[in-house]
Write an enzyme that holds these catalytic residues in place. Structure first.
Site, PDB file in Angstrom:
ATOM      1  N   ASP A 105      -0.548  -7.445   1.560  1.00 30.86           N
ATOM      2  CA  ASP A 105       0.038  -6.115   1.588  1.00 30.86           C
ATOM      3  C   ASP A 105       1.563  -6.150   1.470  1.00 30.86           C
ATOM      4  OD1 ASP A 105      -0.075  -3.370   1.589  1.00 30.86           O
ATOM      5  OD2 ASP A 105       0.034  -3.183   3.760  1.00 30.86           O
ATOM      6  N   HIS A 137       0.799  -1.228   0.000  1.00 31.65           N
ATOM      7  CA  HIS A 137       0.000   0.000   0.000  1.00 31.65           C
ATOM      8  C   HIS A 137       0.835   1.283   0.000  1.00 31.65           C
ATOM      9  CE1 HIS A 137       0.567   0.187   4.447  1.00 31.65           C
ATOM     10  NE2 HIS A 137       0.328   1.455   4.275  1.00 31.65           N
ATOM     11  N   LEU A 157     -10.343 -24.653  -8.751  1.00 30.63           N
ATOM     12  CA  LEU A 157     -11.057 -25.912  -8.968  1.00 30.63           C
ATOM     13  C   LEU A 157     -12.218 -25.733  -9.939  1.00 30.63           C
ATOM     14  CD1 LEU A 157     -11.556 -27.818  -5.575  1.00 30.63           C
ATOM     15  CD2 LEU A 157     -10.452 -28.670  -7.645  1.00 30.63           C
ATOM     16  N   GLY A 158     -12.928 -24.604  -9.782  1.00 32.80           N
ATOM     17  CA  GLY A 158     -14.082 -24.366 -10.633  1.00 32.80           C
ATOM     18  C   GLY A 158     -15.382 -24.903 -10.067  1.00 32.80           C
ATOM     19  N   VAL A 159     -15.512 -24.812  -8.738  1.00 32.15           N
ATOM     20  CA  VAL A 159     -16.756 -25.275  -8.124  1.00 32.15           C
ATOM     21  C   VAL A 159     -17.301 -24.209  -7.175  1.00 32.15           C
ATOM     22  CG1 VAL A 159     -16.130 -27.713  -8.222  1.00 32.15           C
ATOM     23  CG2 VAL A 159     -15.535 -26.372  -6.193  1.00 32.15           C
ATOM     24  N   SER A 213       5.515   1.571   7.579  1.00 38.74           N
ATOM     25  CA  SER A 213       4.981   0.423   6.855  1.00 38.74           C
ATOM     26  C   SER A 213       6.010  -0.109   5.871  1.00 38.74           C
ATOM     27  CB  SER A 213       3.708   0.805   6.098  1.00 38.74           C
ATOM     28  OG  SER A 213       2.600   0.688   6.947  1.00 38.74           O
ATOM     29  N   GLY A 235       5.407   6.326   8.047  1.00 39.39           N
ATOM     30  CA  GLY A 235       6.448   5.841   7.136  1.00 39.39           C
ATOM     31  C   GLY A 235       7.071   4.529   7.559  1.00 39.39           C
TER      32      GLY A 235
END
Lengths: 290, 222
Positions: A80, A50, A198-200, A148, A146
């Site tokens: 982040d 960020h 997975l697509g479920v 972070s 400052g």
């Protein structure tokens, strides 16, 4: 007076001085610069996602006072974390990255370099993240403006994680080394974070009592949809109750998601399902979420 | 392990005990309005300008220039740690540096050795004493965040010690000491619940020299 207090005070200042050799200033946003630290000796730098608001024109202020351009390797927005690379004389060797468990109550320092000189705040470990907060360390260190992207350092001068104020006000959160290692490795290899697919569509359901007793698990995930042309298509059926992936139980959606990390992309896993009252094992090759 | 913490705890208490006699209360008779530090044994006290100067009203004039109302000295007196009370003679006030020198008619007062504030580094343990919210002789401890004149939130062009401790109203003018109990700053302001700022001792020294002429250590005419 005894030497204990002196030893503590000088010890803390020594830790700051040692780790500050790998502590950098990250100029990636308009207002205030933030902090980053060298992850290895090849110029790889960890900072917070960020605080780097652009992907071009990022510069890094090195401990020796030089300012050098940095390239964006990639971002892990959910954690982040951003990874940068510089050509410069920057060493991480001064801070072996420890994985020994931190304990609640341990003294920790948050380090920052939003300006030229290193800065520090002191606190204790408040909690070690578990479950959804897995891979984080909660502390009461003050996140000075400052800070972070700076390292969380233990009393022996070892970097234990990356601090960020990006998640909450109040509690300070650090992303632990073990988690950072995964992120850095993935970003260096792929340039972005990968997530298994997975697509479920699924929702947790209570298993029949007899079955629950047999497998020692009370809930499973019932499939409410299966996307066509997805990894699950043709292998998993609507109404299946998924109970494990490679024998790791999936009683909740969180459990399933945590098993679909980027490292599983392209691998074949054994999905255990309850189908028509019987337990069956189906092979599925995990895809990559786009 | 326990004995180590015990020693540490005793050491901290010792530092507090050592500096406490040199801490004074500045009060207007109704309530404690700030703290002060005995700078010289013959009645010289340093505190913040904002403790003794009534807050000057500021406004923008017709052409944008800053106007100030006439500043007014508060009618204050000093209470020593032994309970004695003294009227105050204001010797010098420097509102830009937020410092003031006061004189009281007393001799042989306890003082705090002035330490080397240039040697202060990020991570050093420090303690601040004062009377937060009027609570007498209260101490708070923490580490130095940094010492600089370009701190992100203090773009005053002046040097500050940024501190990771809990200063509160009433700490102003009190001593900030290092682990040897040496004065390294004067508690002055806060920008958050856990971030405080002190004026470094070398700035205070320079103010005293300028205000009182050299040598500082000699008797001040009251």
């Amino acid at each position: 007076m005894s030497e204990t207090l002196k030893a503590l005070s000088n010890g803390l200042a020594d830790v700051v001085e040692t780790v500050s050799n790998s502590l950098v200033r990250v100029n990636g946003r308009r207002r205030l610069s933030a902090t980053g630290f060298a992850w290895n000796d090849d110029g790889v730098i960890i900072t917070a996602h960020h605080v780097v608001r652009r992907d071009e024109g990022i510069t890094v202020g090195l401990p020796n006072g030089d300012t050098v351009p940095a390239t964006m390797i990639g971002r892990a927005q959910n954690a982040d974390v951003a990874v940068l690379k510089v050509d410069g004389d920057l060493h991480a060797s001064t801070h072996p990255k420890s994985d020994d468990p931190l304990r609640v109550g341990n003294l920790v320092l948050a380090l920052g370099r939003p300006r030229n000189t290193p800065q520090a705040t002191l606190g204790v470990v408040s909690a070690i993240g578990s479950r959804r907060m897995e891979g984080t360390i909660q502390t009461d260190v003050v996140m000075y403006p400052g800070f972070s992207g700076g390292p969380l350092v233990d009393a022996s001068g070892q970097v234990r994680g990356m601090n960020t104020s990006g998640f909450s006000r109040g509690a300070s959160i650090a992303i632990a080394n073990s988690y950072l290692t995964n992120i850095v490795d993935t970003l260096l290899e792929h340039g972005k974070m990968r997530q298994g697919y997975l697509g479920v569509g699924a929702q947790p359901v209570r298993l029949p009592e007899a079955l629950a007793e047999e497998i020692g698990q009370e809930t499973g995930l019932m499939l409410a949809s299966v996307e066509s042309d997805s990894p699950a298509d043709g292998a998993l059926l609507l109404g299946d109750i998924v109970i494990s992936l490679d024998d790791d139980p999936t009683p909740t959606l969180d459990a399933l998601l945590s098993l679909l990390g980027g490292n599983r992309v392209g691998t074949e896993v054994a999905v255990k399902v309850v189908r028509g009252g019987q337990i069956e094992t189906v092979a599925v090759t995990i895809g990559e979420k786009s | 392990m326990n004995s180590l913490l015990q020693t540490l705890s005793d050491d901290l208490a010792q530092v507090a005990e050592r500096i406490q006699p040199a801490l004074v209360q500045i009060t207007d008779g109704k309530s404690s309005i700030g703290s002060g530090t005995i700078w010289h044994k013959d009645g010289l006290i340093v505190t913040n300008a904002h403790v003794i100067v009534e807050r000057a009203r500021r406004w923008r004039g017709r052409f944008g220039q800053i106007q100030r109302s006439q500043r007014k000295m508060r009618d204050v007196y000093v209470v020593l740690s032994d309970g004695r009370q003294f009227d105050v003679n204001v010797l010098a006030v420097d509102e830009d540096n937020d410092l003031a020198a006061l004189a009281i008619d007393a001799q042989d007062l306890p003082t705090i050795t002035v330490g080397d504030s240039h040697a202060v580094k990020a991570g050093h343990w420090v303690m601040a004493m004062g009377h937060p919210w009027g609570v007498v002789d209260s101490i708070t401890g923490g580490v130095v965040i940094g010492a600089a004149d370009d701190l992100p939130e203090m773009r005053t062009g002046r040097e500050w010690l940024a501190l990771n401790l809990r200063l509160r109203p009433g700490h102003s003018g009190g001593p900030l000491v290092n682990i040897d109990g040496e004065l390294i700053g004067v508690n002055t302001m806060i920008t958050g619940p856990e971030v405080g700022f002190a004026i470094p001792a070398h700035t205070v020294k320079a103010f005293m020299k300028k205000a009182l002429g050299e040598p500082v250590s000699d008797v001040v005419v009251v």
